[in-house]
Each structure stands twice: as C-alpha cells, then as structure tokens.
Write a protein that holds these residues in place. Sequence first.
Motif, PDB file in Angstrom:
ATOM      1  N   MET A 176       0.832  -1.349   0.159  1.00 50.77           N
ATOM      2  CA  MET A 176      -0.049  -0.014   0.137  1.00 50.77           C
ATOM      3  C   MET A 176       0.911   1.350   0.060  1.00 50.77           C
ATOM      4  SD  MET A 176      -2.869   1.286   2.811  1.00 50.77           S
ATOM      5  CE  MET A 176      -1.364   1.632   3.927  1.00 50.77           C
ATOM      6  N   TRP A 177       2.069   1.301   0.911  1.00 53.24           N
ATOM      7  CA  TRP A 177       2.726   2.444   0.833  1.00 53.24           C
ATOM      8  C   TRP A 177       3.566   2.563  -0.290  1.00 53.24           C
ATOM      9  CZ3 TRP A 177       5.432   0.367   5.832  1.00 53.24           C
ATOM     10  CH2 TRP A 177       4.935   0.532   6.990  1.00 53.24           C
ATOM     11  N   LEU A 178       4.037   1.489  -1.021  1.00 53.52           N
ATOM     12  CA  LEU A 178       4.868   2.053  -2.334  1.00 53.52           C
ATOM     13  C   LEU A 178       3.755   2.382  -3.542  1.00 53.52           C
ATOM     14  CD1 LEU A 178       6.921  -1.559  -2.026  1.00 53.52           C
ATOM     15  CD2 LEU A 178       7.575   0.982  -1.649  1.00 53.52           C
ATOM     16  N   ASP A 179       2.456   1.731  -3.355  1.00 50.71           N
ATOM     17  CA  ASP A 179       1.543   2.242  -4.481  1.00 50.71           C
ATOM     18  C   ASP A 179       1.307   3.651  -4.269  1.00 50.71           C
ATOM     19  OD1 ASP A 179       1.533  -0.249  -5.410  1.00 50.71           O
ATOM     20  OD2 ASP A 179      -0.524  -0.698  -4.576  1.00 50.71           O
ATOM     21  N   VAL A 180       0.965   4.194  -3.179  1.00 53.70           N
ATOM     22  CA  VAL A 180       0.824   5.649  -2.637  1.00 53.70           C
ATOM     23  C   VAL A 180       1.878   6.469  -3.013  1.00 53.70           C
ATOM     24  CG1 VAL A 180       0.180   7.149  -0.751  1.00 53.70           C
ATOM     25  CG2 VAL A 180      -0.873   5.190  -0.805  1.00 53.70           C
ATOM     26  N   ILE A 181       3.026   6.089  -2.578  1.00 51.43           N
ATOM     27  CA  ILE A 181       4.327   6.758  -2.797  1.00 51.43           C
ATOM     28  C   ILE A 181       4.365   6.995  -4.406  1.00 51.43           C
ATOM     29  CG2 ILE A 181       6.834   7.060  -2.801  1.00 51.43           C
ATOM     30  CD1 ILE A 181       6.665   5.451  -0.294  1.00 51.43           C
ATOM     31  N   ASP A 182       4.318   5.937  -5.100  1.00 49.90           N
ATOM     32  CA  ASP A 182       4.546   6.008  -6.584  1.00 49.90           C
ATOM     33  C   ASP A 182       3.149   6.975  -7.314  1.00 49.90           C
ATOM     34  OD1 ASP A 182       5.312   5.406  -9.214  1.00 49.90           O
ATOM     35  OD2 ASP A 182       3.557   4.160  -9.459  1.00 49.90           O
TER      36      ASP A 182
ATOM     37  N   SER B 240       9.592   4.553 -10.006  1.00 48.18           N
ATOM     38  CA  SER B 240       8.347   3.639 -10.376  1.00 48.18           C
ATOM     39  C   SER B 240       8.910   2.189 -10.326  1.00 48.18           C
ATOM     40  CB  SER B 240       7.492   3.776 -11.420  1.00 48.18           C
ATOM     41  OG  SER B 240       6.636   5.101 -11.366  1.00 48.18           O
ATOM     42  N   PHE B 241       9.827   2.011 -11.261  1.00 48.94           N
ATOM     43  CA  PHE B 241      10.376   0.742 -11.252  1.00 48.94           C
ATOM     44  C   PHE B 241      11.099   0.045 -10.065  1.00 48.94           C
ATOM     45  CE2 PHE B 241      14.205  -1.960 -12.205  1.00 48.94           C
ATOM     46  CZ  PHE B 241      13.420  -3.298 -12.856  1.00 48.94           C
ATOM     47  N   LEU B 242      11.897   1.123  -9.293  1.00 51.01           N
ATOM     48  CA  LEU B 242      12.445   0.901  -8.112  1.00 51.01           C
ATOM     49  C   LEU B 242      11.471   0.490  -6.979  1.00 51.01           C
ATOM     50  CD1 LEU B 242      14.696   0.964  -5.932  1.00 51.01           C
ATOM     51  CD2 LEU B 242      14.585   3.455  -5.697  1.00 51.01           C
ATOM     52  N   LEU B 243      10.450   1.233  -6.952  1.00 49.34           N
ATOM     53  CA  LEU B 243       9.435   0.953  -5.854  1.00 49.34           C
ATOM     54  C   LEU B 243       9.024  -0.530  -6.246  1.00 49.34           C
ATOM     55  CD1 LEU B 243       7.541   4.489  -5.597  1.00 49.34           C
ATOM     56  CD2 LEU B 243       9.173   3.562  -4.038  1.00 49.34           C
ATOM     57  N   ALA B 244       8.615  -0.857  -7.395  1.00 51.54           N
ATOM     58  CA  ALA B 244       7.939  -2.242  -7.843  1.00 51.54           C
ATOM     59  C   ALA B 244       9.263  -3.231  -7.366  1.00 51.54           C
ATOM     60  CB  ALA B 244       7.775  -2.123  -9.205  1.00 51.54           C
ATOM     61  N   THR B 245      10.221  -2.831  -7.487  1.00 52.60           N
ATOM     62  CA  THR B 245      11.656  -3.854  -7.141  1.00 52.60           C
ATOM     63  C   THR B 245      11.503  -3.794  -5.731  1.00 52.60           C
ATOM     64  OG1 THR B 245      12.709  -3.159  -8.902  1.00 52.60           O
ATOM     65  CG2 THR B 245      13.987  -4.322  -7.191  1.00 52.60           C
ATOM     66  N   ILE B 246      11.520  -2.908  -4.635  1.00 51.20           N
ATOM     67  CA  ILE B 246      11.210  -3.099  -3.285  1.00 51.20           C
ATOM     68  C   ILE B 246      10.156  -3.858  -3.007  1.00 51.20           C
ATOM     69  CG2 ILE B 246      10.765  -1.659  -1.223  1.00 51.20           C
ATOM     70  CD1 ILE B 246      12.348   0.682  -2.639  1.00 51.20           C
ATOM     71  N   GLY B 247       9.123  -3.633  -3.676  1.00 52.23           N
ATOM     72  CA  GLY B 247       7.732  -4.531  -3.229  1.00 52.23           C
ATOM     73  C   GLY B 247       8.068  -5.994  -3.263  1.00 52.23           C
ATOM     74  N   THR B 248       8.728  -6.297  -4.481  1.00 52.23           N
ATOM     75  CA  THR B 248       8.943  -7.904  -4.551  1.00 52.23           C
ATOM     76  C   THR B 248      10.221  -8.501  -4.038  1.00 52.23           C
ATOM     77  OG1 THR B 248      10.175  -7.354  -6.788  1.00 52.23           O
ATOM     78  CG2 THR B 248       7.860  -7.920  -6.812  1.00 52.23           C
ATOM     79  N   SER B 249      11.214  -7.663  -3.438  1.00 50.45           N
ATOM     80  CA  SER B 249      12.661  -8.036  -3.097  1.00 50.45           C
ATOM     81  C   SER B 249      12.469  -8.422  -1.661  1.00 50.45           C
ATOM     82  CB  SER B 249      13.512  -6.852  -3.011  1.00 50.45           C
ATOM     83  OG  SER B 249      13.758  -6.487  -4.452  1.00 50.45           O
ATOM     84  N   PHE B 250      11.195  -7.835  -0.884  1.00 47.83           N
ATOM     85  CA  PHE B 250      11.242  -8.047   0.429  1.00 47.83           C
ATOM     86  C   PHE B 250      10.078  -9.333   0.819  1.00 47.83           C
ATOM     87  CE2 PHE B 250      13.575  -4.267   0.564  1.00 47.83           C
ATOM     88  CZ  PHE B 250      14.854  -4.840   1.118  1.00 47.83           C
ATOM     89  N   GLN B 251       9.407  -9.619  -0.351  1.00 42.58           N
ATOM     90  CA  GLN B 251       8.357 -10.655  -0.108  1.00 42.58           C
ATOM     91  C   GLN B 251       8.672 -11.991   0.432  1.00 42.58           C
ATOM     92  OE1 GLN B 251       4.957  -9.996  -0.429  1.00 42.58           O
ATOM     93  NE2 GLN B 251       5.359  -7.925  -0.643  1.00 42.58           N
ATOM     94  N   ALA B 252       9.775 -12.680  -0.368  1.00 41.93           N
ATOM     95  CA  ALA B 252      10.247 -14.003  -0.132  1.00 41.93           C
ATOM     96  C   ALA B 252      10.559 -14.447   1.331  1.00 41.93           C
ATOM     97  CB  ALA B 252      11.304 -14.323  -1.038  1.00 41.93           C
ATOM     98  N   ASP B 253      11.272 -13.653   2.006  1.00 39.45           N
ATOM     99  CA  ASP B 253      11.683 -13.991   3.401  1.00 39.45           C
ATOM    100  C   ASP B 253      12.007 -12.621   4.196  1.00 39.45           C
ATOM    101  OD1 ASP B 253      12.959 -15.511   5.275  1.00 39.45           O
ATOM    102  OD2 ASP B 253      15.024 -15.339   4.809  1.00 39.45           O
ATOM    103  N   PRO B 254      10.854 -12.090   4.645  1.00 39.37           N
ATOM    104  CA  PRO B 254      10.976 -10.839   5.231  1.00 39.37           C
ATOM    105  C   PRO B 254      11.569 -11.237   6.886  1.00 39.37           C
ATOM    106  CG  PRO B 254       8.687 -11.592   5.210  1.00 39.37           C
ATOM    107  CD  PRO B 254       9.420 -12.690   4.458  1.00 39.37           C
TER     108      PRO B 254
END
Length: 167
Positions: free
Chosen positions: A37-43, A109-123
């Motif tokens: 949600m935060w990443l979507d709002v920031i974008d 925008s690409f960076l925010l999408a990358t952050i969203g997927t980078s931390f999903q696997a093993d938070p």
Amino acid sequence: VEFIAPSEFTNRPPQDPIYTFVIDVSYYSVSTGMLKMWLDVIDHVLRRLPEDPRIKVGIVTYDKTVHFWHLKPDSSMIRMTVAHQLDGVAVPTPRGILNPLVSNRDNLSFLLATIGTSFQADPVGEACVGAAIEAASSVMQASGGKIMLFQSSIPTVGPGKGKPRDE
C-alpha cells in the motif's frame, strides 16, 4: 489575498524540494500488506508532483539493516547498499540516492516495484527505525529536505529500540 514577496524579504534563496522516503520492509509491514500500500501511494504521489527540475527524491528501506537505493543516471540500473552497523550508520554519498524526479520518474516507479517484490520471499522480523532515520538525515545533511517515515512496528534493534509495555 496572497502577495508574492520579493527577494528583499528572504534571508536566503529557497531550498530545493528534496524528499527522502524511509520505508519499513520488516515482516509485519510485508505480511499485513502495508508495504504494498505504501509503495503504491508513494508512486501515485511522485507521479502527481510537478515537472520541476529542482525536485529530488531518495529511497531508504530498513528491517534489521538499513538499505540505500541508488539509481544510475540515464539508466534503469538499480543498486542497493546495505548498512549492517546500526550505531553511527556509514552513509554512502548522496549522489545516486537523491535523484532528480523529472529525469527519473519511470526509474523510481521501477525501483518501488522492485522493493515490493524484493522483500516478499523472506521478510525479517526486526526493525531498526532509529538507525534508518539517522541514515536518512545524514543523506540530506548538506542539502536539507523532508523525511517521510513509513513504519509498521516497534523499533526492536539499534538506536531508539523499544520494549513491550508488559515487560
């Protein structure tokens, strides 16, 4: 009624608008959907800012470590620098962290999408909020600016760590 004040009424020239987003990527923010949600709002907000060449944007994330995100000018290459030492975080040069918004909208925008997927696997379940704020402050030390903090859990490591109330 609004009056535009002439330059005689200012002590110094106006500062460039600089924004650093400090985002919690720990387990709680990922598992509750707050990070997405935060990443979507920031974008969304970054896309609505005016085309002003003075606006600069930086992204810092944190869990048990602090992550600085660098954009390479005129490229879609993204680099992340990780600071493991939380007391007196060693901050890399602000060049590449604070990026002009006009020329980097799509990269951000690409960076925010990358952050969203980078931390999903093993938070990670830890959050070093104090160290992240100190790091963002150090990045902007020479230029000034605003820090926007997105936090979902109590600081558990580093400066400013808290304890649960029942202990």
